[in-house]
Design a protein around this motif. Sequence first.
Motif, mmCIF file in Angstrom:
data_model
loop_
_atom_site.group_PDB
_atom_site.id
_atom_site.type_symbol
_atom_site.label_atom_id
_atom_site.label_comp_id
_atom_site.label_asym_id
_atom_site.label_seq_id
_atom_site.Cartn_x
_atom_site.Cartn_y
_atom_site.Cartn_z
ATOM 1 N N GLN A 187 40.504 37.037 31.963
ATOM 2 C CA GLN A 187 39.645 37.226 33.130
ATOM 3 C C GLN A 187 40.124 38.382 34.001
ATOM 4 O OE1 GLN A 187 37.967 33.697 35.214
ATOM 5 N NE2 GLN A 187 39.146 34.402 36.959
ATOM 6 N N TYR A 188 39.198 39.288 34.304
ATOM 7 C CA TYR A 188 39.493 40.462 35.126
ATOM 8 C C TYR A 188 38.681 40.352 36.417
ATOM 9 C CZ TYR A 188 41.688 42.617 31.048
ATOM 10 O OH TYR A 188 42.521 42.894 29.986
ATOM 11 N N THR A 189 39.382 40.353 37.536
ATOM 12 C CA THR A 189 38.725 40.276 38.832
ATOM 13 C C THR A 189 38.791 41.631 39.516
ATOM 14 O OG1 THR A 189 39.342 37.946 39.084
ATOM 15 C CG2 THR A 189 38.690 39.128 41.085
ATOM 16 N N PHE A 190 37.644 42.150 39.890
ATOM 17 C CA PHE A 190 37.531 43.454 40.548
ATOM 18 C C PHE A 190 37.217 43.200 42.016
ATOM 19 C CE2 PHE A 190 36.472 43.680 36.135
ATOM 20 C CZ PHE A 190 37.068 44.846 35.676
ATOM 21 N N TYR A 191 38.093 43.689 42.901
ATOM 22 C CA TYR A 191 37.962 43.334 44.308
ATOM 23 C C TYR A 191 38.414 44.481 45.209
ATOM 24 C CZ TYR A 191 43.037 42.821 44.278
ATOM 25 O OH TYR A 191 44.383 43.080 44.172
ATOM 26 N N LYS A 192 38.017 44.366 46.470
ATOM 27 C CA LYS A 192 38.459 45.293 47.513
ATOM 28 C C LYS A 192 39.110 44.480 48.619
ATOM 29 C CE LYS A 192 35.845 49.623 47.700
ATOM 30 N NZ LYS A 192 34.829 50.382 48.491
ATOM 31 N N GLN A 193 40.213 44.994 49.130
ATOM 32 C CA GLN A 193 40.864 44.312 50.254
ATOM 33 C C GLN A 193 40.178 44.718 51.550
ATOM 34 O OE1 GLN A 193 44.924 45.582 49.470
ATOM 35 N NE2 GLN A 193 45.431 43.573 48.594
ATOM 36 N N GLN A 194 38.927 44.376 51.600
ATOM 37 C CA GLN A 194 38.086 44.745 52.744
ATOM 38 C C GLN A 194 37.153 43.586 53.043
ATOM 39 O OE1 GLN A 194 35.952 48.440 52.182
ATOM 40 N NE2 GLN A 194 34.480 47.967 53.787
ATOM 41 N N LYS A 195 37.165 43.129 54.275
ATOM 42 C CA LYS A 195 36.376 41.971 54.664
ATOM 43 C C LYS A 195 34.892 42.226 54.421
ATOM 44 C CE LYS A 195 35.812 38.694 58.468
ATOM 45 N NZ LYS A 195 36.178 38.348 59.863
ATOM 46 N N GLY A 196 34.234 41.210 53.857
ATOM 47 C CA GLY A 196 32.796 41.321 53.627
ATOM 48 C C GLY A 196 32.425 42.008 52.332
ATOM 49 N N THR A 197 33.400 42.239 51.461
ATOM 50 C CA THR A 197 33.125 42.915 50.197
ATOM 51 C C THR A 197 33.084 41.905 49.059
ATOM 52 O OG1 THR A 197 34.272 44.899 50.971
ATOM 53 C CG2 THR A 197 33.876 44.715 48.606
ATOM 54 N N ASP A 198 32.013 41.941 48.274
ATOM 55 C CA ASP A 198 31.890 41.038 47.137
ATOM 56 C C ASP A 198 32.836 41.452 46.021
ATOM 57 O OD1 ASP A 198 29.865 39.826 48.559
ATOM 58 O OD2 ASP A 198 28.260 40.900 47.513
ATOM 59 N N SER A 199 33.191 40.498 45.176
ATOM 60 C CA SER A 199 34.026 40.789 44.020
ATOM 61 C C SER A 199 33.271 40.451 42.735
ATOM 62 C CB SER A 199 35.333 39.991 44.078
ATOM 63 O OG SER A 199 35.072 38.604 44.106
ATOM 64 N N ILE A 200 33.770 40.966 41.634
ATOM 65 C CA ILE A 200 33.151 40.728 40.328
ATOM 66 C C ILE A 200 34.217 40.234 39.361
ATOM 67 C CG2 ILE A 200 32.098 41.844 38.315
ATOM 68 C CD1 ILE A 200 30.640 43.683 40.269
ATOM 69 N N VAL A 201 33.862 39.236 38.583
ATOM 70 C CA VAL A 201 34.764 38.710 37.561
ATOM 71 C C VAL A 201 34.135 38.958 36.197
ATOM 72 C CG1 VAL A 201 35.813 36.634 36.573
ATOM 73 C CG2 VAL A 201 35.741 36.943 39.053
ATOM 74 N N ALA A 202 34.929 39.519 35.287
ATOM 75 C CA ALA A 202 34.454 39.787 33.934
ATOM 76 C C ALA A 202 35.442 39.205 32.940
ATOM 77 C CB ALA A 202 34.298 41.290 33.708
ATOM 78 N N LYS A 203 34.919 38.676 31.817
ATOM 79 C CA LYS A 203 35.773 38.066 30.798
ATOM 80 C C LYS A 203 35.666 38.838 29.490
ATOM 81 C CE LYS A 203 35.624 33.378 32.684
ATOM 82 N NZ LYS A 203 35.296 31.955 32.398
ATOM 83 N N VAL A 204 36.820 38.959 28.816
ATOM 84 C CA VAL A 204 36.896 39.728 27.582
ATOM 85 C C VAL A 204 37.329 38.811 26.432
ATOM 86 C CG1 VAL A 204 39.326 40.378 27.878
ATOM 87 C CG2 VAL A 204 37.787 41.890 26.599
ATOM 88 N N ASN A 205 36.894 39.130 25.214
ATOM 89 C CA ASN A 205 37.321 38.326 24.067
ATOM 90 C C ASN A 205 38.370 39.065 23.239
ATOM 91 O OD1 ASN A 205 35.873 40.227 22.603
ATOM 92 N ND2 ASN A 205 34.145 38.866 22.188
ATOM 93 N N LYS A 206 38.725 38.506 22.087
ATOM 94 C CA LYS A 206 39.775 39.089 21.251
ATOM 95 C C LYS A 206 39.414 40.490 20.783
ATOM 96 C CE LYS A 206 41.859 36.552 18.154
ATOM 97 N NZ LYS A 206 42.125 35.596 17.040
ATOM 98 N N LYS A 207 38.126 40.711 20.564
ATOM 99 C CA LYS A 207 37.676 42.025 20.086
ATOM 100 C C LYS A 207 37.736 43.077 21.191
ATOM 101 C CE LYS A 207 34.438 40.189 16.624
ATOM 102 N NZ LYS A 207 34.468 38.761 17.004
ATOM 103 N N GLY A 208 37.968 42.623 22.425
ATOM 104 C CA GLY A 208 37.999 43.561 23.540
ATOM 105 C C GLY A 208 36.645 43.770 24.181
#
Length: 340
Positions: free
Chosen positions: A305-326
């Motif tokens: 699981q890869y979480t993409f985020y900003k250390q900034q109040k009010g900013t949404d984050s995105i989570v993406a999942k990867v498998n063995k194949k990449g």
Amino acid sequence: MRKFRWISAVTVFIFVATALPVQAATIPAAAETTDKQVGSLTPTVVSRLEKAVQELIGSKTAFQFDDVTDMGKTWIVEGGLEDGTATLQTEYNKEKNRVDSTTIRYKISSLGKAMNAPLKTKVLNSAKAFDSKRPLQFEAFWRVKSPYQSNKPSNYWVFWGAGEQASSLYVDVDRGNAITINADYALKKVDPLILNRAMNTFKRVSGQPIKVQHASRYKDETKGLSYWSFEDANEASEVKISAVTGKVLAVSTYGVDWNDDADFKKTFANPKYTASEALKLVKPKAQMLFNINLTGYKVKVQGNQYTFYKQQKGTDSIVAKVNKKGTFYAYSLHSSVGKM
């Protein structure tokens, strides 16, 4: 056979387990069953069973136990309210000497008697507001408590929908009577724009068409969650779309290619991608799916699981999942205010 009678202890226990939410369903291992008389149980066991039932129906409501089925490690004890408005079932754990679950199954006509007026009004208003075009209608409701299960809810009311629209409304007693609702929809009853958005989202992630077979709506009033869910025939791929804004909230396609937990831990013991590599791969998808530019975002990795985020109040984050194949096979938007 009357509609609100248990068919048999074993049959009904399986029915209860499959009808309840997945997180609440537990079915004991197969065992040779034998019928017993209630009088064969010790006074201590009967007292505990009575206390568990009275906790849900009130001490002034008369009831009786009729049948006992020995499941090996547990006893399934059935009965009913003496006024005929409900049947009941309890599960007693013989090894741990405790009541593991209690279910009171009411006729919908007894709603006014079983539930206090404020909560009844709250339930009916929520059912009416869920879909102004197709207000929910119910044919039965249950009071359930399974205090030792780890998943939630474990102490709740549940209302079952009537007619062609399979639906359920849960009142979580342990969460201040918080209400969640789920209802299935025939695809022809779904707004074509929303349905097309779901199909296009599948294609954008998988690179090929995935046929939508199931549609449902979910709402958690306390958390402010309200979305459509679209799944393929095998329920292996899903798109969630906000019922409020119409925006894509999450999409997952079948991407599991590891054998078991041990294989998963070994495969993802080290990150598949560095932060910069992951940003490069996920950035165009994030823009396309959620209209979010990941420039300046940081990356946190945990397993696959890869979480993409900003250390900034009010900013949404995105989570993406990867498998063995990449391959990134799942993406979800996590709102900064915790709502969808």
